[in-house]
Design a protein around this motif. Structure first.
Motif, short mmCIF file in Angstrom:
data_model
loop_
_atom_site.label_atom_id
_atom_site.label_comp_id
_atom_site.label_asym_id
_atom_site.label_seq_id
_atom_site.Cartn_x
_atom_site.Cartn_y
_atom_site.Cartn_z
N VAL A 172 0.84 -1.20 0.00
CA VAL A 172 0.00 0.00 0.00
C VAL A 172 0.87 1.25 0.00
CG1 VAL A 172 -1.74 1.33 1.27
CG2 VAL A 172 -1.94 -1.15 1.11
N LEU A 173 1.92 1.24 0.81
CA LEU A 173 2.81 2.39 0.88
C LEU A 173 3.56 2.59 -0.43
CD1 LEU A 173 4.11 4.64 2.59
CD2 LEU A 173 5.83 2.96 3.32
N GLU A 174 4.11 1.50 -0.99
CA GLU A 174 4.87 1.61 -2.22
C GLU A 174 4.03 2.08 -3.39
OE1 GLU A 174 8.22 -1.93 -1.45
OE2 GLU A 174 6.62 -2.23 -2.92
N GLU A 175 2.79 1.61 -3.47
CA GLU A 175 1.97 1.91 -4.64
C GLU A 175 1.24 3.24 -4.54
OE1 GLU A 175 -0.49 -1.27 -5.93
OE2 GLU A 175 1.18 -2.67 -6.21
N THR A 176 0.92 3.68 -3.30
CA THR A 176 0.10 4.88 -3.16
C THR A 176 0.67 5.94 -2.22
OG1 THR A 176 -1.20 4.03 -1.30
CG2 THR A 176 -1.96 3.46 -3.53
N GLY A 177 1.62 5.56 -1.38
CA GLY A 177 2.12 6.50 -0.37
C GLY A 177 1.28 6.54 0.88
N VAL A 178 0.20 5.76 0.92
CA VAL A 178 -0.69 5.73 2.08
C VAL A 178 -0.14 4.75 3.12
CG1 VAL A 178 -3.00 5.09 2.91
CG2 VAL A 178 -2.73 6.39 0.78
N VAL A 179 -0.12 5.15 4.37
CA VAL A 179 0.32 4.30 5.47
C VAL A 179 -0.92 3.65 6.09
CG1 VAL A 179 1.44 4.22 7.74
CG2 VAL A 179 2.31 5.75 5.94
N VAL A 180 -0.87 2.36 6.31
CA VAL A 180 -2.00 1.68 6.95
C VAL A 180 -1.67 1.43 8.41
CG1 VAL A 180 -2.74 0.57 4.80
CG2 VAL A 180 -1.24 -0.66 6.39
N ASP A 181 -2.72 1.40 9.20
CA ASP A 181 -2.60 1.05 10.61
C ASP A 181 -2.46 -0.46 10.70
OD1 ASP A 181 -2.87 0.52 13.28
OD2 ASP A 181 -4.84 1.48 13.50
N LYS A 182 -1.27 -0.95 11.07
CA LYS A 182 -1.03 -2.40 11.08
C LYS A 182 -1.97 -3.14 12.03
CE LYS A 182 3.72 -2.90 9.46
NZ LYS A 182 5.03 -3.50 9.76
N GLU A 183 -2.40 -2.47 13.08
CA GLU A 183 -3.31 -3.11 14.03
C GLU A 183 -4.70 -3.34 13.43
OE1 GLU A 183 -2.40 -4.26 17.04
OE2 GLU A 183 -0.37 -3.65 16.45
N SER A 184 -4.99 -2.64 12.33
CA SER A 184 -6.33 -2.76 11.72
C SER A 184 -6.41 -3.87 10.68
CB SER A 184 -6.70 -1.44 11.03
OG SER A 184 -5.93 -1.24 9.84
N ILE A 185 -5.28 -4.46 10.30
CA ILE A 185 -5.26 -5.46 9.22
C ILE A 185 -5.97 -6.73 9.67
CG2 ILE A 185 -3.78 -6.89 7.75
CD1 ILE A 185 -1.65 -4.68 7.97
#
Length: 352
Positions: A230-243
């Motif tokens: 997600v970060l590489e393709e869009t620059g968006v950081v995801v909340d790892k706890e939400s996965i």
């Protein structure tokens, strides 16, 4: 017509793995079996929503002529009263005259691309059967030599394994099986739950957007792969706890297994810019044409329009847009895991 039997959408497939090593039993089962015919990336269909399951009858319209000269793979047994065996035949040496005989007897039969048409199959059983057969065909075509010594391989265990005779003669482990490359696919929601991040790749028709996906690297966890892709393709950081895990789907094009997750963006650590149309400016342009956040109403409208159509076909997508020019986006069809993720988000976001 015997070829029309066993196209029952209520069937399930028992892979009957214990039978794979019994060569005599497999040979005996071929007479009363049904056959899936593969040619390149295509498979024989009897209608847009149903596979053609051919009988091995020595008459016009059967699979008899293809047997022996092409790889035949044991796929399993049906759940009908006869436990009908099912094999696939990969037509590497096509006999056009034999195909025309099938067409003469069954004029509605046609070969169609498995990647775009498998999602249109009405039954889960036939979708599984198509992907199962395609996975073995792709593996058999691409794995011709032993990884240890380079000697030619020979199909065994009903086509589900390959044997290296050279390694066997040297008392070295000689069998090999198909492998699947793990991939992640993820729906990324805004923190408020009202918007979904979707992207369009270079291979997609205009307005076709879907969730993000990518391969899992060696020694990488699925969760870390989700965050990295997600970060590489869009620059968006995801909340790892939400996965969270949602589903999985084999995708033998050529040999992936898609493992699907949902995740939430972390706005406190995401620093992306947008153009005047709301498109993310931080995307990987070698992978994507564009990416943006869509609100629930836009995604819901697309989900109502796109049901079972082969929407990945540019001509089909163009026709849909002609009928509804104001449609904000197109999304994948039902029965692919990308759409399952989108529908999962729609159902969960409706309660937010």
């Amino acid at each position: 017509n015997n070829n029309n039997n066993n196209n029952n959408n209520n069937n399930t497939l028992d892979r009957a793995t214990a039978l794979r090593t019994d060569e005599s039993a497999l040979e005996a089962m071929k007479v009363g079996a049904k056959y899936v015919l593969i040619k390149g990336n295509e498979m024989l269909f009897r209608s847009p929503t149903e596979l053609a399951l051919l009988s091995l009858e020595n008459e016009d319209g059967g699979a008899y002529a293809y047997r022996g000269i092409n790889p035949t793979t044991f796929l399993g047994r049906l759940s009908d009263a006869n436990q009908t065996p099912v094999f696939s035949i990969d037509v590497l040496s096509p006999h056009d005259d034999d195909y025309y005989k099938i067409k003469d007897k069954n004029p509605d039969f046609f070969f169609a691309n498995v990647r775009t048409n498998a999602p249109l199959l009405e039954s889960t059983f036939q979708n599984e059967l198509a992907l199962h057969a395609m996975a073995y065909a792709n593996w058999q075509r691409s794995s011709k030599h032993c990884n240890t010594c380079g000697s030619p391989l020979k199909l065994t265990h009903g086509g589900t394994a390959q044997l290296c005779s050279n390694c066997a003669s040297n008392n070295t482990f000689a069998l090999s099986w198909p492998r699947q490359d793990p991939s992640i696919i993820v729906s990324v929601s805004s923190r408020c739950g009202s918007r979904l991040l979707l992207a369009r790749s270079h291979r997609h028709p205009p307005k076709m957007h879907t969730v993000l996906a990518g391969f899992v690297e060696a020694g990488e966890s699925f969760e870390n792969a989700v965050a990295r892709e997600v970060l590489e393709e869009t620059g968006v950081v995801v909340d790892k706890e939400s996965i969270e895990y949602v589903a999985s789907q084999p995708w033998p094009f050529p040999r992936s297994c898609m493992v699907a997750f949902s995740a939430t963006a972390d706005p406190d650590h995401t620093n992306v810019t947008y153009d005047e149309d709301g498109l993310l400016q931080s995307i990987d342009r070698t992978e994507l044409v564009e990416a943006r956040w869509f609100d629930r109403e836009e995604v819901e409208r697309a989900s109502e329009v796109v049901q079972g159509a082969a929407i990945m076909d540019p001509k089909v997508a163009e026709k849909v847009l002609e009928e509804d020019p104001g449609l904000p986006l197109l999304i994948p069809p039902k029965k692919v895991v990308a759409r399952k993720l989108i529908d999962h988000w729609l159902s969960s976001s409706s309660s937010v």
